[in-house]
Structures are given as structure tokens and as C-alpha cells.
Design a protein around this motif. Structure first.
Motif: not given
Length: 330
Positions: A294-320
Motif C-alpha cells: 500500500l501507499d504509506e502516505e495515503e494510508a496514513m492520512m486515510e487512517a487519521l481522517i478516519g479518527f476525525k470522522r469518527a469524532g476524535a478531536d485530538l489524535i495521539a499518533t506516531y505519524f504526527a
């Protein structure tokens, strides 16, 4: 083509260019959304890659300052500090956790001195300091709750004295948020916040993190205090209890397998909701990308926006840092 054979509404008109897609996007990411976990170890001038977390490192305190400077430069406003404690400083009561000259306390003081506007959050738990690798005091194979809470509250005060802006209890002992709030207030730290790991599941996704801190349990597992992955209502109950006890932010951990939990908690509390995109999630994506699957950048951003879509205001992530660099290029 007359109406009836084709609808007047064509949703693809809102997808036809990147400009319109960005304008109508329902959720957005920015570097200030991210909390960057950092791992600190004893010593000087050392940086060690964590084998199960490619491109992520443990730092001695001197080199950590360079990493935090880079985080700040890409727009990240908060770090979550974890320390790797030498085995000879571990015991059953987490004595080293209360050492005012301990690695965590020194780390907080140093970060706040060098970067006073960086929001510093600190991990509150006994497992890094425990000779048993558990989040509480152990007696005859049982992880004691109330006795552990007393120590955890003392640790919170110690971190606040060092300058922590927020303490982040990750232990899942009952009643610890109220005890910490009382202890902080009694010691004059009414402005020190609490980010509660309110719904922390007994997950298999923590393996690389335990590799990073050498904090795996020495016996059994953590299922008597961390949550059953089967449960959602329990997560809501835990988050509401933490809200009532004085938490300022509530957290769901892990992230990707628990998007439904993030949404349920978001709809049930009046506090900001954070999510921890944990080490196993990071390691899986990195491994798949390394294999070309898979494409790392695209998968990373897809996962992170998924957290926002689910309702997260803040994201603790090693991809920060990587995600912030990508956002800054757009």
C-alpha cells in the motif's frame, strides 16, 4: 435527457476537482490536532530505533530536544512523554516514579525550559516502573486498585511539580481520576489538566509499545483492569465517570479497531475526545508499506481522517510528524 431517466442531482459535481473537494470536505486535519508520543531513555547522545516501530526512536534527553524542535517546526503543539526505566530502578510500588530527579521529572523540566509553549503531557502508570510490568501494585497475584490509586495520585502531583501541563493516566484503575483531581487541587495545581485514558482496551495492538519501554507484564495479562474488546456501553460508562470525576479530556485506545467506540463516547460526553493510534496500528501500516502492498502516505492520512470522522478531536499518533509535514506541503 428528461428528468425521470436521470436525476438532477449529480453528487460527482462536488468531487470534480481538488479545489471543490477541499471546500466541501466534512472533516479536516491540521498539525495542532496531533499529540506526538516521545520515548526517553537514560544516557547521553543516544538515539535508538525501536525494532518493531520502524523510523521511530528512543532518545536520551539531550537529543530529545532536537526531536521536539522538529515537531514544533512542523506545527505540533503537544507531546506525550514516556520513559524507559532501567530494571534496577523497578520495584512493586513504583518508587522511582516519585523520584523528583527521576527521568520523567527531568524530562518535563527540560522540555518546558527549552520549549515553554509546548504542551507537555505525561504518562501516569506504574508499569514502566513495576518489577511485575503491571499498572498497579501486585499482592499475591492480584493487582490492587485502591492502594495503586494512592500512588498514582502522588505521581500526578510529582509530574505537575516538574511542570507538566496535563497528566495522562493510562492505568485503568477505578477512581483514579477523582483521586488525582483532588491531589492536584490540594497541592495547588488547579490548572494542571487530566487527559484520562477512559476506554483503554486489553488489546493485542500494544506489542511494539511494550518493546519500546520494556514494560510487558511479567505474569498473566491486563484483562482484570483494561477493557474487554467486546464492549461499547462500558466505554461510555467509563468516559462519563471520568468526566464526573474531573477529567478534562477523555481518550479511546486503540484507535482503528474502535472507531465505533470513539463515536459512542463523543456523543455521550461534553469533553474533547482523543484517540490513541497505537504502536501496533503504526507497525502494521509501516510493514505493509515496506512490502509495497500500500501507499504509506495515503494510508496514513486515510487512517487519521478516519479518527476525525469518527469524532476524535485530538489524535495521539506516531505519524504526527510525518502527517504534519505532508499537511504543510498542501
Amino acid at each position: 435527457m428528461p428528468y425521470g431517466q436521470f436525476p438532477y442531482q449529480r453528487p460527482r459535481r462536488l468531487r470534480i476537482s481538488s479545489a471543490i473537494r477541499d471546500m466541501v470536505a466534512e472533516n479536516h486535519l491540521k498539525p495542532a490536532d496531533f499529540i506526538a508520543p516521545v520515548f526517553v531513555m537514560e544516557g547521553e547522545n543516544m538515539k535508538e530505533e525501536i525494532p518493531s516501530m520502524p523510523d521511530y526512536f528512543r532518545y536520551t534527553l539531550d537529543l530529545l530536544m532536537d526531536e521536539i524542535r522538529e515537531l514544533k517546526e512542523v506545527g505540533i503543539r503537544s507531546v506525550l512523554v514516556f520513559v524507559k526505566v532501567p530494571d534496577d530502578k523497578k520495584d512493586n510500588k513504583g518508587t522511582e516514579a516519585l523520584n523528583e530527579q527521576g527521568l520523567m521529572q527531568r524530562s518535563v523540566r527540560t522540555i518546558k525550559k527549552e520549549f515553554p509553549d509546548m504542551l507537555v503531557m505525561t504518562d501516569i502508570a506504574l508499569d514502566p516502573y513495576s518489577s511485575y510490568g503491571h499498572d498497579g501494585i501486585v499482592e499475591e497475584g492480584e493487582i490492587l486498585n485502591d492502594e495503586s490509586v494512592e500512588v498514582l495520585a502522588e505521581i500526578a502531583v510529582s509530574h505537575a511539580r516538574a511542570g507538566a501541563d496535563y497528566v495522562a493516566p493510562s492505568d485503568m484503575m477505578d477512581g483514579r481520576i477523582g483521586a488525582m483531581r483532588d491531589a492536584l487541587d490540594d497541592d495547588g495545581f488547579k490548572h494542571t489538566g487530566i487527559m484520562a485514558y477512559s476506554a483503554k482496551y486489553a488489546s493485542s495492538y500494544y506489542g511494539p509499545f511494550r518493546d519500546a519501554l520494556d514494560s510487558a507484564p511479567g505474569f498473566g495479562d491486563k484483562k482484570t483492569y483494561q477493557m474487554d474488546p467486546s464492549n461499547v456501553r462500558e466505554a461510555v460508562k467509563e468516559a462519563r465517570m471520568d468526566e464526573q470525576e474531573g477529567a478534562d479530556i477523555v481518550m479511546v485506545k486503540p484507535g482503528l479497531p474502535y472507531l465505533d467506540v470513539i463515536r459512542a463516547v463523543k456523543e455521550s460526553v461534553q469533553l474533547p475526545v482523543s484517540v490513541y493510534n497505537v504502536s501496533g496500528e503504526y507497525a502494521m501500516l509501516k510493514a505493509a508499506a515496506a512490502n509495497g502492498w500500500l501507499d504509506e502516505e495515503e494510508a496514513m492520512m486515510e487512517a487519521l481522517i478516519g479518527f476525525k470522522r469518527a469524532g476524535a478531536d485530538l489524535i495521539a499518533t506516531y505519524f504526527a510528524k510525518a502527517a504534519s509535514k505532508l499537511l504543510n506541503r498542501k
